[in-house]
Design an enzyme around this catalytic site. Structure first.
Site, PDB file in Angstrom:
ATOM      1  N   CYS A 144       0.822  -1.214   0.000  1.00 20.25           N
ATOM      2  CA  CYS A 144       0.000   0.000   0.000  1.00 20.25           C
ATOM      3  C   CYS A 144       0.859   1.268   0.000  1.00 20.25           C
ATOM      4  O   CYS A 144       0.382   2.325  -0.395  1.00 20.25           O
ATOM      5  CB  CYS A 144      -0.974  -0.017   1.176  1.00 20.25           C
ATOM      6  N   HIS A 145       2.122   1.157   0.403  1.00 24.81           N
ATOM      7  CA  HIS A 145       3.007   2.330   0.387  1.00 24.81           C
ATOM      8  C   HIS A 145       3.299   2.799  -1.040  1.00 24.81           C
ATOM      9  O   HIS A 145       3.744   3.922  -1.231  1.00 24.81           O
ATOM     10  CB  HIS A 145       4.317   2.036   1.138  1.00 24.81           C
TER      11      HIS A 145
END
Length: 189
Positions: A144-145
């Site tokens: 998700c980063h």
């Protein structure tokens, strides 16, 4: 004991060059990953806030390999986590689609919430995509980063350290996030 089968669920706290990280797994795969904290105790507290995290520490072969991969990633190596088994029991179909699309992003590859929503078959749901990623139980493995806000802005990040942690992780992957380049260079061609 939660079940009579051999110990197949467990947890581990690992020390990496960027801090203590934690993982928990079930017999089906990874159920939690905690990004770096300053202390082993902080990671354990975060892990055990989640139902279903086993106190067992015996590690199946795939977990031993995952720990080595996480340590390598923390040391700056290009690591592909796409083959790690993940147990997402209880996660709704929308989030499963978003997570699946996010897992296709390679090391150093980014996209926007809107584009990820589109890739997952949910065009126009950028905000909901951000909420789904904010609830991601296994950051790094579901990367998700690597999802940015529109205009290349960093966007939110629910891990300890917030957006600063996200920016550091991206920098480790060679991705620079910041103000846009000079006007001539900012066109999309």
């Amino acid at each position: 004991m939660e079940n009579a089968s051999p110990i197949t669920a467990g947890h581990a706290v690992l020390e990496t060059v960027i801090g203590f990280m934690g993982i928990a797994w079930s017999e089906k795969g990874l159920i939690r990953l905690c990004l770096p904290e300053r202390s082993r105790e902080a990671v354990e507290r975060r892990l055990f806030r989640n139902a279903g995290v086993s106190r067992a520490t015996e590690q199946p072969k795939w977990v031993v390999e995952l720990i080595a991969s996480i340590k390598a990633y923390a040391a700056g190596e290009d690591v592909d986590f796409s083959g790690v088994p993940v147990d997402l029991d209880g996660v709704d179909d929308f989030r499963l689609a978003i997570y699946d699309a996010a897992r296709k992003l390679g090391f150093g590859e980014t996209t926007t919430y809107g584009e990820l929503a589109k890739r997952a078959g949910h065009s126009g749901l950028a905000r909901e995509t951000g909420a789904a990623l904010g609830a991601n139980p296994v950051p790094l493995v579901i990367p998700c980063h690597r999802i940015l806000a529109a205009g290349g802005k960093i966007g939110g990040f629910s891990a300890p350290g917030g957006s600063a942690t996200k920016e550091k992780m991206l920098a480790m992957e060679g991705v620079r996030v910041g103000p846009p380049p000079a006007a001539q260079a900012s066109f999309g061609f």
